[in-house]
Design an enzyme around this catalytic site. Structure first.
Site, mmCIF file in Angstrom:
data_model
loop_
_atom_site.group_PDB
_atom_site.id
_atom_site.type_symbol
_atom_site.label_atom_id
_atom_site.label_comp_id
_atom_site.label_asym_id
_atom_site.label_seq_id
_atom_site.Cartn_x
_atom_site.Cartn_y
_atom_site.Cartn_z
ATOM 1 N N GLY A 145 2.017 3.078 2.382
ATOM 2 C CA GLY A 145 3.164 3.040 3.279
ATOM 3 C C GLY A 145 4.330 2.295 2.673
ATOM 4 O O GLY A 145 5.490 2.732 2.750
ATOM 5 N N ASP A 201 -8.789 -1.207 0.236
ATOM 6 C CA ASP A 201 -9.620 0.001 0.388
ATOM 7 C C ASP A 201 -9.815 0.749 -0.926
ATOM 8 O O ASP A 201 -10.699 1.597 -1.029
ATOM 9 C CB ASP A 201 -8.975 0.964 1.383
ATOM 10 C CG ASP A 201 -8.968 0.415 2.803
ATOM 11 O OD1 ASP A 201 -9.493 -0.698 3.006
ATOM 12 O OD2 ASP A 201 -8.426 1.080 3.695
ATOM 13 N N ILE A 238 -11.796 -11.716 4.686
ATOM 14 C CA ILE A 238 -11.650 -11.120 3.360
ATOM 15 C C ILE A 238 -10.182 -10.968 2.992
ATOM 16 O O ILE A 238 -9.759 -11.324 1.886
ATOM 17 C CB ILE A 238 -12.357 -9.755 3.314
ATOM 18 C CG1 ILE A 238 -13.883 -9.934 3.408
ATOM 19 C CG2 ILE A 238 -11.994 -8.984 2.041
ATOM 20 C CD1 ILE A 238 -14.650 -8.646 3.540
ATOM 21 N N GLY A 244 0.802 -1.211 0.000
ATOM 22 C CA GLY A 244 0.000 0.000 0.000
ATOM 23 C C GLY A 244 0.835 1.260 0.000
ATOM 24 O O GLY A 244 2.041 1.229 -0.300
#
Length: 456
Positions: free
Chosen positions: A180, A209, A362, A178
């Site tokens: 980061g 997200d 998930i 992601g």
């Protein structure tokens, strides 16, 4: 708006080596063509009549794909792959795609997996390198997680990481993670540049997200929606089968409500969607609880989907961060569960509330076919970029085309659901929830909102 950004991509140097991939240079021969650095994709596709502004290089994305000339000699390449941050569907798919593209398309035979994120580079952890080849990765797309392991943190120890990269004689580093992770990759690439080294750093965006800016979507998002819909289906069945049944489902979405909105649109069974981008009150005459009560009086059941980042401005009392630098959130799902139960208990009304948090189920799921396809193509594009000597670059899909996006630009901001955009408009139409569930007359009047919209 694209004038505010510079989408120019950095190269390690002149490309002089003939690519081992045999493609065409002409159209109409039924053979795919090489991609040149003069092929671009627009950031904005909106059009208006009249004179158009001049298109400059910095305003457009460079197309991804195989170049006719490459920078690295395949026989000399040692490529590293690292997966960082939380789990996400598709991690193994991307690893598999990168390994197979390096091996079969370019003939690269030295491919190393770095274990447990950036910490795998640090001597104090003592992790071994995992050699990779097509046999090892052949079936890994069928399972969730990552065969390399993952971890948060470690990316700020840039000097030690680049020291390790030098010791390993890596020419290419693929960073899967992601924002980061990609910030860390950019810091690593900048240190590589400072040392005068010729090492390509290529990122593949990972976040369920879907909050990376500029790109159409990040891998794992479609699978997350599929699994979230399954949770909503269970919540709806529980709610519909009980006296005043309420199904409450919490989904991922720290700062963006994309999963929540798409889940509502896909399931057709959600009555309230709560996301970080849209303010709402819980109590009061126009708050969630009042509207929920009206829904139960009329339909006797309800389903609520809440993104994990909702209400955090009210719930987080002390700013603390995790190893990745993310703010530690309060559990909005449990908070809402308890508030709803207490509200109806105080009124003496029977409800049957079922709370479902499928987040870790998930994250650990294997990728759905639509995500597997995306991961395969992302991995291939990442390899083509790296072999061409592109660096400080992220691979993404923009306007349905794979492009090179400067890492610095990609991590400069996050994507959010636009409360005035078509996605949220369609979500409201699907749920029939009020446009705003707020008690502040000032806010409502300013936004021109009618608070008393009937719950259907």
């Amino acid at each position: 708006m694209s004038d505010d950004f510079d989408f120019t991509i950095e190269d390690l140097g002149k490309r002089t080596i003939e690519s081992p991939i045999s493609l065409s240079r002409v159209s109409g021969d039924f053979i795919a063509n090489y991609v040149s650095d003069d092929e671009f994709v627009r950031y904005r596709v909106d059009a208006h009549l009249g004179d158009q502004p001049k298109t400059e290089r910095k305003m457009v994305f460079e197309k991804a794909g195989p170049r006719e000339k490459i920078y690295f000699s395949p026989n000399h390449v040692h490529a590293g792959i690292v997966t960082c941050g939380g789990l996400c569907p598709g991690l193994n798919d991307v690893i598999r795609a990168i390994v197979r593209a390096l091996w079969y398309l370019y003939g690269v035979r030295r491919i190393s997996g770095i274990k447990y994120g950036y910490k795998g580079f640090l001597p104090e952890y003592g992790f071994d390198i995992k050699p990779l080849d097509p046999d090892i990765v052949d079936d890994i797309h069928k399972i969730g997680g990552t065969i390399l392991g993952t971890a948060r943190g470690g990316g700020k120890q840039v000097t030690e990481i680049v020291d390790a990269i030098e010791r390993l004689n890596l020419n290419i580093l693929f960073a899967i993670g992601g924002d980061g992770t990609q910030r860390g990759a950019l810091d690593i690439a900048n240190e590589i540049t400072r040392r005068g080294l010729k090492i390509a750093v290529v990122g593949i965006p990972k976040t369920v997200d879907n909050d990376f800016s500029f790109i159409d979507k990040s891998f794992g998002f479609d699978t997350a929606v599929v699994k979230a819909v399954e949770a909503v289906t269970a919540a709806h069945m529980e709610a519909h089968s009980q006296i005043n049944g309420i199904g409450l489902v919490k989904v991922m979405g720290r700062e963006s409500g994309f999963i929540a909105a798409h889940t509502a649109l896909a399931s057709h069974e959600v009555n309230f969607v709560l996301i970080p981008e849209v303010p709402f009150d819980i109590e009061g005459p126009h708050g969630l609880l009042a509207h929920l009560e009206k829904r139960l009086e009329k339909r006797h059941h309800a389903v609520i989907v809440v993104a994990e980042g909702a209400l955090q401005d009210q719930l987080v009392k002390e700013a603390k961060t995790d190893a990745s630098g993310n703010l530690k959130f309060a559990d909005v799902g449990i908070y809402l569960r308890d508030k709803i139960q207490a509200y109806f208990d105080a009124k003496g009304k029977e409800i049957n509330l079922k709370y479902i948090d499928p987040s870790y189920t998930i994250r650990a799921s294997p990728a759905e076919p639509i995500d597997s396809i995306y991961c395969e193509r992302l991995g291939n594009a990442a390899v083509h970029a790296a072999m061409a000597g592109k660096t400080k670059v992220l691979i993404g899909l923009v306007n349905n085309e794979f492009v090179h996006l400067p890492t610095k630009i990609a991590v400069s901001r996050r994507n959010h659901v636009d409360p005035e955009g078509s996605l949220w408009r369609d979500t409201l139409e699907a749920t029939h929830q009020p446009i705003l569930m707020v008690n502040s007359k000032t806010l409502s009047d300013a936004l021109g909102v009618k608070q008393g919209k009937e719950v259907k």
